[in-house]
Design a protein around this motif. Sequence first.
Motif, short mmCIF file in Angstrom:
data_model
loop_
_atom_site.label_atom_id
_atom_site.label_comp_id
_atom_site.label_asym_id
_atom_site.label_seq_id
_atom_site.Cartn_x
_atom_site.Cartn_y
_atom_site.Cartn_z
N MET A 1 -12.62 8.51 9.68
CA MET A 1 -13.47 7.34 9.42
C MET A 1 -13.86 6.72 10.75
SD MET A 1 -12.60 4.10 7.06
CE MET A 1 -12.65 5.13 5.62
N GLU A 2 -15.12 6.46 10.94
CA GLU A 2 -15.62 5.95 12.20
C GLU A 2 -15.38 4.45 12.31
OE1 GLU A 2 -16.93 6.04 15.80
OE2 GLU A 2 -16.92 7.88 14.61
N LEU A 3 -14.76 4.02 13.40
CA LEU A 3 -14.47 2.61 13.59
C LEU A 3 -15.46 1.94 14.53
CD1 LEU A 3 -10.59 2.68 13.96
CD2 LEU A 3 -11.91 1.95 12.00
N LEU A 14 -11.44 -9.17 6.64
CA LEU A 14 -10.81 -10.32 6.01
C LEU A 14 -9.32 -10.18 6.25
CD1 LEU A 14 -10.97 -12.82 4.13
CD2 LEU A 14 -10.56 -11.24 2.23
N ALA A 15 -8.72 -11.17 6.88
CA ALA A 15 -7.28 -11.16 7.17
C ALA A 15 -6.53 -11.83 6.03
CB ALA A 15 -7.00 -11.87 8.49
N PHE A 16 -5.46 -11.18 5.57
CA PHE A 16 -4.62 -11.75 4.52
C PHE A 16 -3.16 -11.40 4.79
CE2 PHE A 16 -5.89 -7.57 2.97
CZ PHE A 16 -4.71 -7.04 2.48
N THR A 17 -2.27 -12.13 4.12
CA THR A 17 -0.84 -11.91 4.33
C THR A 17 -0.19 -11.33 3.08
OG1 THR A 17 -0.40 -14.20 3.73
CG2 THR A 17 -0.54 -13.72 6.07
N LEU A 18 0.76 -10.45 3.35
CA LEU A 18 1.67 -9.91 2.34
C LEU A 18 3.06 -10.03 2.95
CD1 LEU A 18 -0.11 -6.60 1.23
CD2 LEU A 18 0.19 -8.66 -0.15
N GLY A 19 3.88 -10.89 2.40
CA GLY A 19 5.20 -11.11 3.01
C GLY A 19 5.02 -11.68 4.40
N HIS A 20 5.65 -11.03 5.39
CA HIS A 20 5.59 -11.53 6.76
C HIS A 20 4.54 -10.80 7.60
CE1 HIS A 20 9.14 -13.81 5.88
NE2 HIS A 20 9.77 -12.72 5.51
N GLU A 21 3.78 -9.90 6.97
CA GLU A 21 2.80 -9.10 7.72
C GLU A 21 1.39 -9.57 7.43
OE1 GLU A 21 3.96 -7.05 9.91
OE2 GLU A 21 5.99 -7.29 9.16
N GLU A 22 0.52 -9.32 8.41
CA GLU A 22 -0.88 -9.68 8.26
C GLU A 22 -1.71 -8.40 8.19
OE1 GLU A 22 -3.74 -13.17 9.98
OE2 GLU A 22 -2.32 -12.26 11.36
N TYR A 23 -2.59 -8.35 7.23
CA TYR A 23 -3.40 -7.16 6.97
C TYR A 23 -4.87 -7.52 7.11
CZ TYR A 23 0.77 -5.02 4.97
OH TYR A 23 2.03 -4.49 4.79
N GLY A 24 -5.70 -6.50 7.22
CA GLY A 24 -7.14 -6.71 7.27
C GLY A 24 -7.85 -5.65 6.44
N ILE A 125 -3.70 3.39 6.11
CA ILE A 125 -3.85 2.52 7.27
C ILE A 125 -4.92 3.09 8.19
CG2 ILE A 125 -2.69 1.51 9.28
CD1 ILE A 125 -0.07 1.68 7.72
N ARG A 126 -5.98 2.32 8.40
CA ARG A 126 -7.07 2.75 9.28
C ARG A 126 -6.67 2.63 10.73
NH1 ARG A 126 -12.61 -0.17 8.00
NH2 ARG A 126 -13.12 1.04 9.84
N GLY A 127 -5.86 1.63 11.03
CA GLY A 127 -5.45 1.39 12.41
C GLY A 127 -4.79 0.04 12.52
N LEU A 128 -4.54 -0.37 13.75
CA LEU A 128 -3.95 -1.67 14.03
C LEU A 128 -4.92 -2.46 14.89
CD1 LEU A 128 -0.33 -0.50 14.89
CD2 LEU A 128 -1.15 -1.48 12.74
N GLY A 129 -5.17 -3.68 14.47
CA GLY A 129 -6.07 -4.54 15.21
C GLY A 129 -5.28 -5.52 16.05
N ALA A 130 -5.62 -5.62 17.33
CA ALA A 130 -4.93 -6.53 18.24
C ALA A 130 -5.87 -7.67 18.60
CB ALA A 130 -4.50 -5.77 19.50
N MET A 139 -6.25 -1.90 6.64
CA MET A 139 -6.09 -1.02 5.49
C MET A 139 -7.39 -0.38 5.07
SD MET A 139 -3.68 -3.28 3.00
CE MET A 139 -3.62 -1.99 1.80
N ASP A 140 -7.28 0.86 4.63
CA ASP A 140 -8.39 1.52 3.95
C ASP A 140 -8.15 1.25 2.47
OD1 ASP A 140 -10.18 3.14 2.65
OD2 ASP A 140 -9.94 4.81 4.05
N ILE A 141 -8.63 0.10 2.01
CA ILE A 141 -8.31 -0.37 0.66
C ILE A 141 -8.87 0.55 -0.41
CG2 ILE A 141 -10.29 -1.94 0.43
CD1 ILE A 141 -6.65 -2.68 -0.66
N GLU A 142 -10.00 1.15 -0.15
CA GLU A 142 -10.58 2.06 -1.14
C GLU A 142 -9.70 3.30 -1.31
OE1 GLU A 142 -15.04 3.19 -2.59
OE2 GLU A 142 -14.74 1.97 -0.81
N GLN A 143 -9.20 3.82 -0.19
CA GLN A 143 -8.30 4.97 -0.22
C GLN A 143 -7.01 4.62 -0.99
OE1 GLN A 143 -9.01 7.92 1.15
NE2 GLN A 143 -7.07 8.96 1.15
N LEU A 144 -6.48 3.44 -0.75
CA LEU A 144 -5.25 3.02 -1.43
C LEU A 144 -5.47 2.93 -2.93
CD1 LEU A 144 -2.35 1.87 -1.44
CD2 LEU A 144 -3.38 -0.39 -1.17
N LEU A 145 -6.57 2.32 -3.35
CA LEU A 145 -6.80 2.11 -4.78
C LEU A 145 -7.21 3.38 -5.51
CD1 LEU A 145 -8.48 -1.40 -4.66
CD2 LEU A 145 -6.13 -0.83 -5.29
N ARG A 146 -7.54 4.42 -4.78
CA ARG A 146 -7.85 5.71 -5.40
C ARG A 146 -6.64 6.65 -5.41
NH1 ARG A 146 -12.98 5.72 -6.45
NH2 ARG A 146 -14.44 4.61 -5.16
#
Length: 159
Positions: A1-3, A14-24, A125-130, A139-146
């Motif tokens: 997947m091209e970034l 869109l940044a969101f939290t799950l537990g103590h981690e932050e996802y996008g 996981i597409r990668g880590l954003g700093a 996250m590759d949310i589409e990949q996860l939900l499929r």
Amino acid sequence: MELNREDGSGEEFLAFTLGHEEYGIDILKVQEIRGYETVTRIANAPPFIKGVINLRGIIVPIVDLRIKFQLESVEYNQYTVVIILNLTDRVVGIVVDGVSDVLTLQSQQIRPAPEFAGALDTQYIRGLGAIDERMLILMDIEQLLRAPDMALVESAEMA
């Protein structure tokens, strides 16, 4: 997947939290953000599929990512939100602990997902954003939900 983007404008997440981690997740897949509301349960659904809601005439399956990712405590309060996603061929809601902001990441701020020798599934996981001191799990949310264990989401839509 091209970034990378050719025009240098970066990608918005869109940044969101799950537990103590932050996802996008890619902001272009987000239709709306709503407070958590009661859902209609579906018989024999796995625990992470909370049920469905009727969103302006569209039946939307609701997946609680906190349960899917086996977080230790999952409680529903005034901060719990549902992110309504508009994917290629369906609308799905995901329950998260909270949404923080929309961030623009340049390609140099995105690192490849780390390799874990079979101990952890990183295909979603597409990668880590700093961003300064923040680390965002992209996250590759589409990949996860499929994923095969999410097949019930599709059948829930047809119910």
